[in-house]
Write an enzyme that holds these catalytic residues in place. Structure first.
Site, mmCIF file in Angstrom:
data_model
loop_
_atom_site.group_PDB
_atom_site.id
_atom_site.type_symbol
_atom_site.label_atom_id
_atom_site.label_comp_id
_atom_site.label_asym_id
_atom_site.label_seq_id
_atom_site.Cartn_x
_atom_site.Cartn_y
_atom_site.Cartn_z
ATOM 1 N N GLU A 494 0.822 -1.206 0.000
ATOM 2 C CA GLU A 494 0.000 0.000 0.000
ATOM 3 C C GLU A 494 0.861 1.264 0.000
ATOM 4 O O GLU A 494 0.484 2.286 -0.582
ATOM 5 C CB GLU A 494 -0.959 0.000 1.189
ATOM 6 C CG GLU A 494 -1.952 -1.154 1.210
ATOM 7 C CD GLU A 494 -2.777 -1.272 -0.062
ATOM 8 O OE1 GLU A 494 -2.995 -0.246 -0.736
ATOM 9 O OE2 GLU A 494 -3.194 -2.393 -0.402
ATOM 10 N N HIS A 500 3.255 6.302 -5.559
ATOM 11 C CA HIS A 500 2.771 6.629 -6.898
ATOM 12 C C HIS A 500 2.042 7.972 -6.869
ATOM 13 O O HIS A 500 2.181 8.799 -7.786
ATOM 14 C CB HIS A 500 1.838 5.520 -7.384
ATOM 15 C CG HIS A 500 1.721 5.423 -8.866
ATOM 16 N ND1 HIS A 500 1.049 4.405 -9.497
ATOM 17 C CD2 HIS A 500 2.163 6.226 -9.871
ATOM 18 C CE1 HIS A 500 1.103 4.581 -10.806
ATOM 19 N NE2 HIS A 500 1.768 5.681 -11.054
#
Length: 701
Positions: A494, A500
């Protein structure tokens, strides 16, 4: 004279009313200017009664913005149409994102009711935009002139995505078809919420209350957590729930086969029992409406509609991909289960075949015997705070990021922590929220989400606010939160999604960060998991919570040796989920019969255990595909694994913290969805991805 006076009075009254109404709206914290650090949401001021009026106002303002774009008398251009549309509706985004995120992380019956009330409003607003004929005509005019506009790559992608978004969502339909589409979308929005609520309610509705005499095989850390749960629930003895930390621990360690079966059946029948939370009809309605919607838009099935905009492009490619992995994994998985059954019989198992509720118990025993390693041995080295610090250090070594915990940012729950993220030059990059423990108002699983996404507006780089959410074992009176190694992987996974979002460096929000093709979005997260196996990384954070001793090298080696343990079975399980997803969405079904028979036909070839005679369903609680955005897309986990294994092989060749490779990887992440994912990947990797690295890593070759 009297008429003019009356007109003047009416104008003045209208002005006073609008001013008062505006003041009232601005007193709503969801609409006001935020003076919080980095303009983070003022969770301490937001109340449930604020959502509906805020959303009504936001939608009203957004519609004015849309009308201004659609009715612009100037010739349609990229700036006055495409960019203007991209930047519209910001207030709707702000309010709906907070409501949606809190409805998954900290919900209540009242908030669920609000979500149900506002969902049709949002659906109607979205359709008002998508089905606006004047607006689409302007978009179409710009799109048809694209070759003469001299757009850069990112601008070209925004134009392409904008046109397709409208065309794929009904802009070319006639009036009656548009009304039907509105009706379908409105129904679907309510059904998605209902599905999630039913799963949450049925998960929370089950408790297994036990006494000391029922705890055979359970290690102390599991008992201690169950005792804390009992205390929290005002029960005596020990309480186990269907929340992941409790359920997984019980199924892994309990020597009471009868109780394992009871837990398994409770878990497997969530939202499938004969009660108000049953999802059977909800699932059928969702799938039927999705297929009707796809047909209305000119697609054979919902899967054809979804996959047109994914790397896979069509259902045939997905089905072929899943089948190729199946052919490789099936014989390996069957042998692993046969070996496990032989081991279980040596351990005193007297049944003819292992059942599903036996797998975790005997697999854990075999792993411990084979590798001299288990969760009880490893957990003391994986204190949650240390693991998080280890993930931060990996991000620092790879990308130069630093994470500073801050206490002055409002949070929606007292357990949430906040961090400011800076790059290697000291520039502010993002806010990170972390939320790690299960609650009754929090859905199960683990996920990353955003409260604000990155974009560039009026020369300013608007930086993101991202959240890392998990369901780990809580600290107890005697111990901090200690993770299993599987949970360590989950945290790194996660956190990869968070990176990202944090590293996003695009111009347009809809192409920024994790706004990429769905079968590419899991790649960065799965790549980051690899660092949690590395000796150098483990040595930095895997320290005994009592003694401070660094995890011994022999345990690190055992973690690596055990990394492929039962990989054939694990692959088959993931493939079964992907196949079930495609069965629901890649075939047009006018009528859907019994759920159990449907599932059996869809995934029977992946079964490695006897069929369970009791009433259970995988689909009824399969939130990923029915309410979580993965419909016709669950295959993407395995698809991304191919990219992940191939990408990490380059790091292994050049060095896991090689700066050149890390910079290329960072560049790929920073681009978001501004270019086609395969172009981005090949630029990073220098070649097409190969599945060999994945099969080799999993011991399937």
């Amino acid at each position: 004279m009297k008429k003019n006076l009356l007109t003047l009075l009416l104008v003045n009254f209208t002005f006073v009313y609008l001013f008062a109404q505006n003041q009232k709206d601005m007193n709503n914290p969801l609409l006001a200017q935020w003076d919080t650090p980095h303009q983070t949401p003022p969770f301490d001021k937001i109340k449930n009664e604020h959502y509906v009026p805020a959303l009504q106002f936001a939608i009203q303002e957004a519609k004015k913005e849309i009308e201004a774009i659609a009715n612009n008398s100037e010739k349609p251009t990229f700036e006055n149409t495409i960019v203007a549309l991209e930047n519209s509706g910001a207030l709707v985004d702000r309010v709906s994102v907070i409501l949606s995120n809190l409805n998954t992380a900290e919900t209540s019956p009242e908030l669920q009711k609000i979500a149900k009330e506002t969902s049709p409003m949002l659906s109607e607003y979205a359709n008002d935009v998508m089905l606006n004929e004047k607006l689409f005509q302007r978009i179409k005019n710009v799109y048809e002139a694209k070759n003469s506009l001299n757009l850069n790559t990112e601008q070209g992608m925004l134009l392409e995505k904008t046109y397709k978004r409208f065309a794929r969502n009904g802009a070319n339909l006639n009036a009656s078809q548009k009304e039907l589409l509105r009706s379908i979308d409105k129904k679907l929005s309510g059904l998605y919420l209902q599905f999630g609520e039913n799963v949450l309610n049925d998960t929370n509705g089950f408790l297994l209350e036990l006494q000391e005499s029922d705890l055979q095989g359970l290690p102390d850390f599991v008992k201690e957590a169950a005792k804390e749960t009992a205390k929290k629930k005002n029960k005596t003895g020990y309480v186990f729930t269907l929340q992941a930390p409790s359920y997984i621990a019980f199924m892994t360690y309990s020597a009471r086969r009868d109780l394992r079966k009871k837990m398994f059946l409770a878990y497997g029948s969530r939202a499938f029992r004969d009660n108000a939370n049953n999802n059977s009809q909800v699932m059928k309605d969702i799938v039927t409406l999705r297929h009707q919607r796809a047909r209305l838009l000119g697609y054979a099935t919902h899967a054809h509609f979804v996959l047109e905009e994914r790397m896979a492009q069509n259902p045939q490619t997905v089905i072929k991909f899943l089948d190729e992995l199946y052919q490789t994994a099936k014989p390996v998985a069957e042998k692993q289960i046969r070996d496990l059954e032989e081991y279980a019989k040596k351990q005193g198992f007297e049944g003819e075949r292992l059942e599903r509720w036996d797998y975790s118990f005997y697999a854990e025993k075999l792993k411990k015997e084979k590798f001299a390693i288990d969760d009880e041995t490893l957990k003391p080295y994986f204190k949650l705070d240390n693991v998080m610090a280890g993930a931060f250090e990996v991000a620092n070594k790879l990308f130069g990021l630093t994470f500073k915990e801050v206490k002055n940012i409002p949070v929606f729950h007292q357990e949430v922590k906040t961090y400011e993220v800076y790059d290697e030059k000291g520039n502010f990059l993002a806010i990170l929220y972390t939320d790690f423990f299960p609650r009754d108002g929090k859905k199960g699983g683990a996920w990353m989400t955003s409260y604000r996404e990155q974009k560039k507006l009026n020369g300013k780089d608007i930086r993101p606010h991202v959240s890392l959410t998990c369901n780990f074992t809580r600290p107890t009176e005697n111990k901090p939160s200690l993770l299993t190694f599987s949970e360590v992987n989950t945290l790194f996974h996660e956190f990869g999604h968070c990176l990202h979002g944090i590293l996003a460096n695009g111009t347009y929000q809809s192409l920024s960060g994790t706004n990429v093709a769905w079968d590419f979005v899991e790649m960065p997260s799965q790549v980051l998991e690899n660092w949690s196996y590395e000796s150098e990384v483990l040595a930095s954070f895997a320290k005994h919570y009592q003694t401070g001793e660094v995890i011994p090298q022999n345990l690190v080696q055992k973690i690596k040796d055990a990394s492929n343990f039962m990989e054939g079975y694990a692959t088959m399980r993931q493939l079964s989920f992907g196949m079930l997803d495609m069965a629901w969405h890649a075939n047009f079904m006018d009528t859907i019969g019994g759920i159990e028979d449907f599932e059996k036909n869809a995934i029977s070839k992946t079964d490695l255990f006897p069929v369970v005679s009791e009433k259970i369903s995988t689909s009824s609680a399969f939130s990923h595909i029915f309410s979580g955005g993965y419909s016709a897309g669950y295959y993407s986990y395995k698809w991304s694994e191919v990219l992940d294994a191939d990408a990490y092989e380059l790091f292994k060749e050049k060095g896991i913290f090689n700066k050149e490779i890390a910079n290329r990887f960072k560049e790929m992440l920073s681009k978001g969805g501004s270019e086609h994912p395969m172009i981005l990947y090949k630029r990073f990797r220098g070649q097409d991805p190969s599945p060999k690295a994945l099969l080799k890593r999993g011991g399937l070759l």
